[in-house]
Design a protein around this motif. Structure first.
Motif, short mmCIF file in Angstrom:
data_model
loop_
_atom_site.label_atom_id
_atom_site.label_comp_id
_atom_site.label_asym_id
_atom_site.label_seq_id
_atom_site.Cartn_x
_atom_site.Cartn_y
_atom_site.Cartn_z
N ASP A 68 -14.29 3.86 5.25
CA ASP A 68 -13.32 4.89 5.59
C ASP A 68 -12.03 4.23 6.05
OD1 ASP A 68 -15.01 7.05 5.07
OD2 ASP A 68 -15.93 6.90 7.05
N GLY A 69 -10.91 4.76 5.62
CA GLY A 69 -9.62 4.20 6.00
C GLY A 69 -8.56 5.28 6.09
N ARG A 70 -7.38 4.87 6.43
CA ARG A 70 -6.24 5.79 6.48
C ARG A 70 -4.98 5.02 6.14
NH1 ARG A 70 -3.24 5.99 11.41
NH2 ARG A 70 -3.92 4.38 12.89
N VAL A 71 -3.97 5.76 5.71
CA VAL A 71 -2.69 5.17 5.32
C VAL A 71 -1.81 5.04 6.56
CG1 VAL A 71 -0.68 5.41 3.83
CG2 VAL A 71 -2.91 6.25 3.06
N VAL A 72 -1.24 3.86 6.76
CA VAL A 72 -0.33 3.62 7.87
C VAL A 72 0.96 3.02 7.31
CG1 VAL A 72 -2.17 3.30 9.56
CG2 VAL A 72 -1.29 1.33 8.34
N SER A 73 2.00 3.09 8.10
CA SER A 73 3.29 2.55 7.68
C SER A 73 3.28 1.03 7.73
CB SER A 73 4.41 3.10 8.58
OG SER A 73 5.65 2.53 8.25
N ARG A 206 13.15 7.72 24.72
CA ARG A 206 11.99 7.14 24.03
C ARG A 206 11.23 8.16 23.19
NH1 ARG A 206 8.49 3.51 28.02
NH2 ARG A 206 7.70 2.84 25.98
N GLU A 207 11.77 9.36 23.02
CA GLU A 207 11.11 10.36 22.19
C GLU A 207 11.33 10.02 20.71
OE1 GLU A 207 11.22 15.19 21.32
OE2 GLU A 207 11.99 14.38 23.21
N LEU A 208 10.25 10.16 19.89
CA LEU A 208 10.35 9.87 18.47
C LEU A 208 11.14 10.98 17.79
CD1 LEU A 208 9.51 8.15 16.02
CD2 LEU A 208 7.45 9.56 15.85
N VAL A 209 12.19 10.59 17.06
CA VAL A 209 13.05 11.55 16.38
C VAL A 209 12.81 11.52 14.88
CG1 VAL A 209 15.44 12.28 16.01
CG2 VAL A 209 14.78 11.27 18.20
N PHE A 210 12.84 10.32 14.27
CA PHE A 210 12.60 10.18 12.83
C PHE A 210 11.63 9.04 12.60
CE2 PHE A 210 17.13 11.47 13.25
CZ PHE A 210 17.03 12.75 12.75
N GLU A 211 10.89 9.14 11.48
CA GLU A 211 10.03 8.04 11.03
C GLU A 211 10.38 7.72 9.59
OE1 GLU A 211 5.33 6.66 11.07
OE2 GLU A 211 5.90 8.70 11.59
N ILE A 212 10.59 6.45 9.29
CA ILE A 212 11.02 6.01 7.96
C ILE A 212 9.94 5.13 7.36
CG2 ILE A 212 12.79 4.72 6.69
CD1 ILE A 212 14.72 5.38 8.94
N VAL A 213 9.62 5.38 6.09
CA VAL A 213 8.63 4.57 5.38
C VAL A 213 9.18 4.23 4.00
CG1 VAL A 213 6.68 5.61 6.58
CG2 VAL A 213 7.42 6.57 4.41
N ASP A 214 8.66 3.15 3.44
CA ASP A 214 8.92 2.80 2.05
C ASP A 214 7.70 3.24 1.25
OD1 ASP A 214 9.41 1.73 -0.41
OD2 ASP A 214 9.94 -0.27 0.29
N PRO A 215 7.80 4.30 0.43
CA PRO A 215 6.60 4.84 -0.24
C PRO A 215 5.95 3.87 -1.21
CG PRO A 215 8.60 5.86 -1.11
CD PRO A 215 9.02 5.05 0.08
N SER A 216 6.65 2.81 -1.63
CA SER A 216 6.06 1.85 -2.55
C SER A 216 5.41 0.68 -1.82
CB SER A 216 7.13 1.32 -3.52
OG SER A 216 8.14 0.62 -2.82
N ARG A 217 5.51 0.64 -0.48
CA ARG A 217 4.89 -0.42 0.31
C ARG A 217 4.26 0.21 1.54
NH1 ARG A 217 9.02 -5.09 1.62
NH2 ARG A 217 7.09 -5.91 2.55
N GLY A 269 3.03 -0.55 -5.11
CA GLY A 269 2.95 0.11 -6.42
C GLY A 269 3.51 1.51 -6.37
N ASN A 270 3.93 1.99 -7.53
CA ASN A 270 4.50 3.34 -7.61
C ASN A 270 3.46 4.42 -7.36
OD1 ASN A 270 7.03 2.25 -8.24
ND2 ASN A 270 6.58 2.22 -10.44
N ALA A 271 2.18 4.11 -7.60
CA ALA A 271 1.14 5.12 -7.38
C ALA A 271 1.01 5.50 -5.91
CB ALA A 271 -0.20 4.60 -7.90
N LEU A 272 1.50 4.65 -5.01
CA LEU A 272 1.39 4.94 -3.58
C LEU A 272 2.28 6.09 -3.15
CD1 LEU A 272 1.37 1.29 -2.18
CD2 LEU A 272 -0.58 2.79 -2.58
N SER A 273 3.23 6.50 -3.99
CA SER A 273 4.11 7.61 -3.62
C SER A 273 3.34 8.91 -3.47
CB SER A 273 5.22 7.78 -4.67
OG SER A 273 4.66 8.02 -5.95
N ALA A 274 2.12 8.97 -3.99
CA ALA A 274 1.29 10.17 -3.85
C ALA A 274 0.58 10.22 -2.50
CB ALA A 274 0.27 10.25 -4.97
#
Length: 359
Positions: A68-73, A206-217, A269-274
């Motif tokens: 079992d796993g999960r996707v993290v940034s 210190r409140e989280l406002v935005f979170e940024i990810v690279d969908p290909s990594r 990979g581009n498939a990670l965008s899903a």
């Protein structure tokens, strides 16, 4: 019963024998389940159901364990934007960014207008007025001393120049504190994964406002309950839709979480965008040891009335037989058949679901 009305002019699959069929099949008008459990499926019906088969072959396959796993940034390609001070959100030059919007590193996403108590702001305004008045007097004194430069020591003029400059800097600093805004800057290029504010909203420091990810990594975090598994990791993979995404093992934590060791994998990979950050996934961890098996797509596996795992094998041009099999995990897209099918047989890979429903 699955009843199909098909034109009889459709040709049979190329490369298959057009030999004679059984008497029951010859007398049948359409698909049907035969007394021995096999299925008679005419060629036109095979075309309509898009039945496809693959010739099986034994190969040395890696032993795999499903975790079992999960996707993290990915910390190297994403980041979080937090407020340094408490205040009110002001939209950036392009307005407030929306989820999925692409941003560049260093881009101003929004501002935070600092919030201060009325008495505190009044005290700062009074201090600013005093500094400006003191600076104005110092400038007048400096002007008079410069007119008497021939009779006044140079060190007194330089001291007064330093005093004027200090007064200006202090006044500018306090003025910035009263009217300045804290810029919320993108720490990395990517897309907005989450946005939790609207224009005018008051946020805390210190409140989280935005979170940024690279969908290909992205990073995949899996939980291993057997510490011995870590020493025998030869690779890993993840199934995203119908695509297999190879994973690169980064390392294992040395602190337990929920009685398991977290394993970190890097994915590209581009498939990670899903995938979305936080999404649960199933990770196939491959060991360095191998075993013999037949690799087939996971879609070929079906269940019979006894809830046994079966595959459909094409035994004749228009006849398919169910085979009870034992399986082992492989890479998420394919599974390894360890018994029940012989090499060289044709296993149904596409259309097996509809084939399994024929009664």
């Amino acid at each position: 019963m699955l009843a199909l009305a098909l034109p009889m002019s459709v040709m049979a699959d190329a490369g298959h024998d057009h030999g004679g069929t059984s008497p029951a099949a010859a007398a049948a008008n359409g698909p049907q389940r035969l007394p021995d459990g096999s299925v008679f499926l005419p060629k036109p019906s095979q075309r309509q159901l898009a039945v496809r088969t693959v010739v099986t072959a034994v190969a040395a396959l890696p032993r795999s364990t499903e975790l079992d796993g999960r996707v993290v940034s990915d910390p190297q390609s994403g980041g979080k934007v937090q407020a340094l001070v408490a205040g009110r959100i002001v939209p950036g030059p392009r307005g407030l960014p929306e989820p999925g919007q692409a941003v560049r590193k260093g881009e101003v996403l929004a501002w935070v207008q600092p919030a201060a108590a009325p008495l505190e702001r009044a005290a700062q305004a009074a201090q600013l007025a005093e500094l400006r008045a003191a600076g104005a007097l110092a400038e007048k004194r400096l002007a008079r001393l410069r007119e008497l430069a021939d009779t006044v020591p140079r060190k007194e003029i330089e001291a007064l120049e330093s005093e004027v400059a200090a007064a200006r800097d202090r006044a500018a600093a306090i003025g910035t504190g009263l009217s300045g805004r804290d810029a919320l800057v993108a720490p990395a290029s990517g897309v907005i994964a989450s946005s939790s504010v609207v224009a005018g909203q008051v946020v805390d420091a210190r409140e989280l406002v935005f979170e940024i990810v690279d969908p290909s990594r992205l990073r995949i975090e899996a939980l291993a309950y057997d510490p011995a598994l870590i020493a025998d990791i030869g690779g890993a993979s993840l199934a995203v839709g119908g695509a297999q995404v190879p994973l690169q093992f980064v390392g294992a934590a040395r602190a337990l979480r929920d009685q398991a060791l977290p394993l970190a994998f890097r994915a590209q990979g581009n498939a990670l965008s899903a995938l979305a950050v936080g999404q649960p996934v199933r990770v196939q961890v491959h060991s360095r040891s191998t075993h013999e098996g037949i690799a087939v797509p996971r879609a070929a596996l079906m269940r019979n009335a006894a809830n046994e795992t079966i595959v459909w094998v094409k035994t004749a041009p228009e006849q398919f037989a169910p085979r009870t099999v034992t399986t082992a995990p492989l890479d998420g897209v394919r599974v390894a058949l360890t018994s029940g099918v012989k090499p060289g047989e044709r296993v149904v890979t596409d259309g097996a679901t509809l084939l399994n429903q024929i009664r």
